[in-house]
Design a protein around this motif. Structure first.
Motif, PDB file in Angstrom:
ATOM      1  N   SER A  46       0.780  -1.049   0.053  1.00 51.03           N
ATOM      2  CA  SER A  46       0.092  -0.122  -0.022  1.00 51.03           C
ATOM      3  C   SER A  46       0.745   1.138  -0.006  1.00 51.03           C
ATOM      4  O   SER A  46       2.070   1.133   0.226  1.00 51.03           O
ATOM      5  CB  SER A  46      -0.960  -0.003   1.241  1.00 51.03           C
ATOM      6  N   VAL A  48      -0.617   4.605   0.855  1.00 49.05           N
ATOM      7  CA  VAL A  48      -1.388   5.886   1.572  1.00 49.05           C
ATOM      8  C   VAL A  48      -1.491   5.250   2.884  1.00 49.05           C
ATOM      9  O   VAL A  48      -1.820   4.020   3.119  1.00 49.05           O
ATOM     10  CB  VAL A  48      -2.637   6.362   0.925  1.00 49.05           C
ATOM     11  N   ARG A  50      -2.247   5.812   7.143  1.00 47.00           N
ATOM     12  CA  ARG A  50      -2.939   6.432   8.326  1.00 47.00           C
ATOM     13  C   ARG A  50      -2.068   6.986   9.089  1.00 47.00           C
ATOM     14  O   ARG A  50      -1.109   5.892   9.813  1.00 47.00           O
ATOM     15  CB  ARG A  50      -3.963   5.733   8.903  1.00 47.00           C
ATOM     16  N   TRP A  61      -3.582  11.183   6.626  1.00 45.00           N
ATOM     17  CA  TRP A  61      -2.834  10.225   5.826  1.00 45.00           C
ATOM     18  C   TRP A  61      -1.587  11.009   4.967  1.00 45.00           C
ATOM     19  O   TRP A  61      -1.464  12.057   4.921  1.00 45.00           O
ATOM     20  CB  TRP A  61      -3.915  10.137   4.632  1.00 45.00           C
ATOM     21  N   HIS A 110      -5.893   3.225  -5.144  1.00 44.33           N
ATOM     22  CA  HIS A 110      -6.488   3.812  -3.810  1.00 44.33           C
ATOM     23  C   HIS A 110      -7.487   4.945  -3.900  1.00 44.33           C
ATOM     24  O   HIS A 110      -8.690   4.892  -3.424  1.00 44.33           O
ATOM     25  CB  HIS A 110      -5.296   4.284  -2.775  1.00 44.33           C
ATOM     26  N   LEU A 111      -7.022   5.789  -4.702  1.00 44.68           N
ATOM     27  CA  LEU A 111      -8.060   7.119  -4.995  1.00 44.68           C
ATOM     28  C   LEU A 111      -9.193   6.594  -5.810  1.00 44.68           C
ATOM     29  O   LEU A 111     -10.171   7.424  -5.435  1.00 44.68           O
ATOM     30  CB  LEU A 111      -7.260   8.191  -5.852  1.00 44.68           C
ATOM     31  N   SER A 113     -10.931   3.935  -5.346  1.00 46.79           N
ATOM     32  CA  SER A 113     -11.754   3.164  -4.396  1.00 46.79           C
ATOM     33  C   SER A 113     -12.816   3.783  -3.710  1.00 46.79           C
ATOM     34  O   SER A 113     -12.835   4.994  -3.516  1.00 46.79           O
ATOM     35  CB  SER A 113     -10.767   2.395  -3.146  1.00 46.79           C
ATOM     36  N   SER A 115     -14.367   3.463  -0.973  1.00 46.81           N
ATOM     37  CA  SER A 115     -14.165   3.653   0.479  1.00 46.81           C
ATOM     38  C   SER A 115     -13.201   5.097   0.618  1.00 46.81           C
ATOM     39  O   SER A 115     -13.316   5.352   1.930  1.00 46.81           O
ATOM     40  CB  SER A 115     -13.580   2.468   1.326  1.00 46.81           C
ATOM     41  N   TRP A 116     -12.455   5.509  -0.414  1.00 50.18           N
ATOM     42  CA  TRP A 116     -11.871   6.649  -0.081  1.00 50.18           C
ATOM     43  C   TRP A 116     -12.600   7.937  -0.637  1.00 50.18           C
ATOM     44  O   TRP A 116     -13.394   7.961  -1.485  1.00 50.18           O
ATOM     45  CB  TRP A 116     -10.357   6.744  -0.984  1.00 50.18           C
ATOM     46  N   HIS A 117     -12.560   8.950   0.599  1.00 50.46           N
ATOM     47  CA  HIS A 117     -13.350  10.093   0.289  1.00 50.46           C
ATOM     48  C   HIS A 117     -12.650  11.299   0.362  1.00 50.46           C
ATOM     49  O   HIS A 117     -13.110  12.476   0.439  1.00 50.46           O
ATOM     50  CB  HIS A 117     -14.443  10.287   1.596  1.00 50.46           C
ATOM     51  N   ASN A 152      -7.631  15.474  -5.490  1.00 49.93           N
ATOM     52  CA  ASN A 152      -7.399  15.088  -4.175  1.00 49.93           C
ATOM     53  C   ASN A 152      -6.509  16.166  -3.547  1.00 49.93           C
ATOM     54  O   ASN A 152      -5.237  16.422  -3.936  1.00 49.93           O
ATOM     55  CB  ASN A 152      -7.019  13.833  -4.053  1.00 49.93           C
TER      56      ASN A 152
END
Length: 346
Positions: A46, A48, A50, A61, A110-111, A113, A115-117, A152
């Motif tokens: 991965s 990104v 946390r 992040w 990741h971007l 996904s 689930s990514w906001h 982003n």
């Protein structure tokens, strides 16, 4: 060396260590800028990461395409991260560079996904994303382009003038999202720079980079980090640095006193004993209570720099929203990347 936590997700069950070992390519390049440096090309799981919940940082992040740093700053807190791979935290940190070659691919995934906001992503908070390796591997153009394409918000902290290569991408990103750029300039003394930050562009070159960025419409802050006790913290040294920062056109200046975490502390004290042995007892007293300089010292430096900034016409750091912030300096950044027993590699 322990590469099992560097394996890409999706490797066959029970084979993650073997997959990671097969996925590592070690290279050396016999060119002047890379002589003595070994690159370990890996495919990370991965990209990104946390920030730990206990961190005081105003973002959640981070993204770090490299581990280890040829800037070779003797005080760098991230030295400890090399021990997680059984690598040396001294010269090994400076010369054994881990390159996450699939960083752009992982970020794009990741971007995209569900689930990514779109949270803010800070770069340069562990090791410098514009260190010399970036000149060869060119990961940052793809990273910035992906962040731009997804609008982003992000920020970059660097000592590397190579950021100017990506000026057009930064401008494009700034048109669609919040972009924060900061350069780290802790002092302007040439002799101090040559010994304490030997692999970095000179402070003068960094200040020139700020001029170029601001002329192109990219606001650039300065993290005056680290302010090094008894070497870079005298009234005249502080005045000279803040004056130079003001003349560069930086939007703000934030001072941060030297911070010595385990890993960095031992390496810095060894350097201090070679170059300034008379200061060793003073440092032992100042940092006897832990990694941070005493509160009274931090407050004194902050007050002096803010007074000088006002004198030279630089405003204090603007209060920013969670979507537009200056990145943390390595002196106050989140805890180093966790080891393999704690969390998946960044």
């Amino acid at each position: 060396m322990r590469w099992d936590n560097l394996a890409e997700k999706g490797s066959p069950a029970g084979d993650s260590a073997l997959f990671a070992a097969d996925a590592v390519t070690t290279r050396t390049f016999d060119t002047p800028e890379f002589r003595g440096i070994t690159f370990h090309e890996v495919r990370a799981r991965s990209i990104v990461n946390r920030v730990p919940g206990a961190s005081r940082m105003p973002f959640e992040w981070t993204l770090n395409p490299y581990r280890g740093c040829s800037h070779a700053c003797v005080y760098c807190f991230a030295r400890k991260t090399h021990s997680y791979l059984d690598l040396d935290t001294g010269l090994g940190f400076d010369s054994q560079i881990v390159v996450k070659t699939n960083a752009v691919e992982l970020l794009e995934r990741h971007l995209a996904s569900g689930s990514w906001h779109g949270a803010h992503i800070a770069m340069g908070t562990n090791v410098d994303c514009y260190q010399r390796a970036e000149g060869r591997y060119r990961l940052m153009p793809g990273i910035i382009a992906a962040l731009r394409d997804h609008a982003n918000p992000f920020s970059i902290l660097t000592k590397g003038t190579l950021i100017l290569r990506d000026l057009d991408l930064l401008r494009q990103a700034a048109e669609v999202t919040d972009v924060g750029v900061s350069l780290s300039v802790g002092f302007t003394d040439q002799s101090l720079w040559r010994t304490v930050e030997p692999g970095t562009p000179s402070p003068a070159r960094r200040l020139d980079a700020i001029r170029t960025l601001t002329a192109a419409g990219i606001d650039c802050a300065v993290l005056m980090a680290p302010v090094i006790p008894f070497l870079g913290d005298g009234p005249e040294e502080l005045r000279a640095t803040v004056r130079a920062v003001a003349e560069s056109g930086a939007t703000s200046v934030t001072p941060l006193a030297l911070h010595l975490r385990p890993g960095a502390r031992e390496w810095f004290m060894e350097w201090l004993g070679r170059h300034h042995p008379h200061l060793v007892p003073r440092y032992e007293r100042m940092y006897a209570g832990g990694a941070y300089a005493p509160t009274w010292y931090q407050r004194r430096i902050t007050r002096q720099v803010h007074e000088l900034a006002a004198e030279f016409g630089i405003g204090p750091p603007a209060r920013r929203t969670a979507r537009k912030i200056a990145p943390a300096t390595p002196e106050t950044a989140p805890e180093p990347e966790p080891g393999p027993t704690q969390l998946t590699l960044l």
